[in-house]
Design an enzyme around this catalytic site. Structure first.
Site, short mmCIF file in Angstrom:
data_model
loop_
_atom_site.label_atom_id
_atom_site.label_comp_id
_atom_site.label_asym_id
_atom_site.label_seq_id
_atom_site.Cartn_x
_atom_site.Cartn_y
_atom_site.Cartn_z
N HIS A 145 -1.89 -3.33 -8.00
CA HIS A 145 -1.43 -3.27 -6.62
C HIS A 145 -1.34 -4.69 -6.04
O HIS A 145 -1.14 -5.66 -6.77
CB HIS A 145 -2.38 -2.37 -5.81
CG HIS A 145 -1.72 -1.69 -4.66
ND1 HIS A 145 -0.75 -0.71 -4.82
CD2 HIS A 145 -1.87 -1.83 -3.32
CE1 HIS A 145 -0.35 -0.28 -3.64
NE2 HIS A 145 -1.01 -0.97 -2.70
N GLU B 47 4.53 -4.11 -4.65
CA GLU B 47 5.67 -4.49 -3.81
C GLU B 47 5.98 -5.98 -4.00
O GLU B 47 5.66 -6.81 -3.15
CB GLU B 47 5.37 -4.20 -2.33
CG GLU B 47 5.25 -2.72 -2.02
CD GLU B 47 4.91 -2.45 -0.56
OE1 GLU B 47 4.47 -3.39 0.14
OE2 GLU B 47 5.07 -1.30 -0.11
N GLU C 148 5.51 5.19 -2.30
CA GLU C 148 4.85 5.29 -1.00
C GLU C 148 5.88 5.77 0.03
O GLU C 148 7.03 5.35 0.01
CB GLU C 148 4.29 3.94 -0.55
CG GLU C 148 3.18 3.38 -1.41
CD GLU C 148 2.69 2.03 -0.90
OE1 GLU C 148 2.98 1.70 0.27
OE2 GLU C 148 2.02 1.32 -1.68
#
Length: 440
Positions: A124, A174, A313
């Site tokens: 992450h 991301e 998400e």
């Protein structure tokens, strides 16, 4: 020794070296939805106020993950769990992941696997060590990041090498590439592709089930528009074993905005029929046609070509309305947003994973309360479950026998090959169950 016996011995010796067959990525995707995020749990760090890194699990939310929590998640109808996870912040100077941390992550993964859930395990934000690195694209920096990413994923993949197709790896979260502030989008994309390739290469080199495990790579900034504009899919010698990840939090005024600004207002009301006459808080963009267009882009470029997409998400703030505004219309808007998004996602071959952080205080986009094992936002949950059930998965690539591990007729919607919903299932035939052709 007779030749037949010798031949059998040679075959037996070779069998352990072969990799067990695993379903294609599209077949796995058809069985994954809807998905849920174990958010704000295994990804925090570094946390200077905590002496034991194992305590990072409760640094951003108060519940230590248990089998009971995962059981509760499954009981709500979720079929997959995305586990946002930090690794770099748990490494020593030589990039060796702390064994105790690896053990804890494996324990949480096992909670999910024991419930026959799919798991997407990622690297992450991880203190932004690589996801916020695109401002420095010097060759030395990029090579170092590729090396570290490879080191991390070789260790992770080796630990989980024997897990079957229910476990998927996602290289990052991301990556801040080619965003609005980028000064060289083409350079960002080239760098991102190198990182994605380093991830794929590292996992494949560990062998075992990792030789054809489904891997998830991220679109630039996990943006649907950027995923449509740029091609970041790395090379992989294994066919049908790759997915692309995007995220969706649009329109911002409705999903994430928490105060009015000079340039615009918070939006409390979303969707046809949910606007309130005279309110300045009606959304002015990003409604049903926009959602449909976004998901259709993924179908056109990826899913129609055999590359499933996961929406890793998504979420929208559920709010308590101030005096003079309509709580009923806002609640209807929340249900409609989740329902419509999941419906369009499934229709276009996109697997939705709702973002959930266990904060459970409005305004919030949380769905489940892990502290009390109750549903916090029934509107969102109903929208997700009903939206996913309202359409069929569009892609079927295989015919499978109905083994015990396949979806059971009693718990699933069953269609014939003409797409008609069946109430009474004949004893024999081929049917579509959860997007798969099942031979009974």
């Amino acid at each position: 020794m007779k030749r037949p016996v010798l031949l059998l011995m040679l075959l037996a010796a070779l069998l352990p070296l072969t990799t067990p067959a695993q379903p294609a990525a599209m077949d796995i995707a058809a069985d994954m939805y809807p998905g849920w995020n174990l958010g704000n749990t295994l990804e925090p760090g570094p946390c200077s106020w905590l002496s034991d890194p194992l305590d990072y699990e409760t640094a951003w939310q108060g519940s230590r993950t248990t089998q009971q929590i995962i059981d509760f998640v499954k009981a709500q109808g979720f079929r997959s769990v995305r586990i946002p996870c930090s690794w770099f912040v748990h490494c020593d100077a030589n990039y060796n992941i702390d064994t105790k941390w690896m053990d804890r992550v494996q324990q949480v993964v096992d909670y999910c696997i024991s419930d026959s859930l799919y798991v997407v395990l990622n690297d992450h934000y991880d203190n932004g060590w690589i996801e916020r690195s695109f401002a420095d694209r010097t060759e030395s920096s990029v090579k170092k990041n590729c090396f570290i990413l490879g080191m991390l994923w070789k260790q992770i993949a080796t630990r989980f090498r024997d897990y079957d197709h229910h476990l998927l790896f996602a290289g990052m979260n991301e990556p801040d590439a080619a965003g609005d502030n980028s000064k060289d989008k083409e350079g960002d994309i080239a760098t991102l592709k190198r990182y994605e390739q380093a991830f794929v290469n590292a996992v494949r080199q560990t062998g075992g089930n990792n030789a054809r495990r489904v891997l998830v790579v991220q679109a630039p900034s996990t943006s649907i528009d950027l995923a449509t504009t740029y091609d970041v899919m790395p090379e992989d010698e294994v066919p049908d074993a790759m997915m692309l990840e995007v995220h969706f939090y649009a329109p911002y005024n409705f999903t994430m905005m928490t105060k009015d600004e000079s340039w615009g207002y918070q939006a409390y009301y979303w969707g046809s029929g949910n606007h309130v006459s005279g309110s300045k808080h009606n959304i002015t963009w990003g409604e049903e046609s926009y959602m449909q267009s976004q998901m259709r882009q993924m179908r056109t470029k990826y899913t129609s070509k055999g590359i499933p997409v996961i929406m890793g998400e998504f979420g929208a703030l559920w709010r308590t309305m101030p005096q003079g505004e309509s709580q009923e219309k806002h609640d209807d808007s929340i249900y409609s947003w989740y329902y419509t998004l999941c419906r369009y996602a499934i229709y276009n071959g996109v697997v939705p994973f709702v973002w959930d952080t266990n904060a459970c205080q409005r305004p919030s986009m949380d769905v489940l309360n892990r502290k009390t094992l109750t549903v916090f936002n029934q509107l969102a949950l109903d929208g997700i479950i009903n939206g996913c059930a309202s359409v069929k998965w569009p892609y079927v690539t295989a015919v499978e026998p109905l083994y015990s591990s396949c979806p059971q007729f009693s718990n699933s919607l069953v269609y014939d090959l003409q797409g008609r919903l069946l109430n009474n299932i004949p004893d024999k035939g081929i049917y579509i169950v959860n997007g798969r052709k099942i031979k009974k």
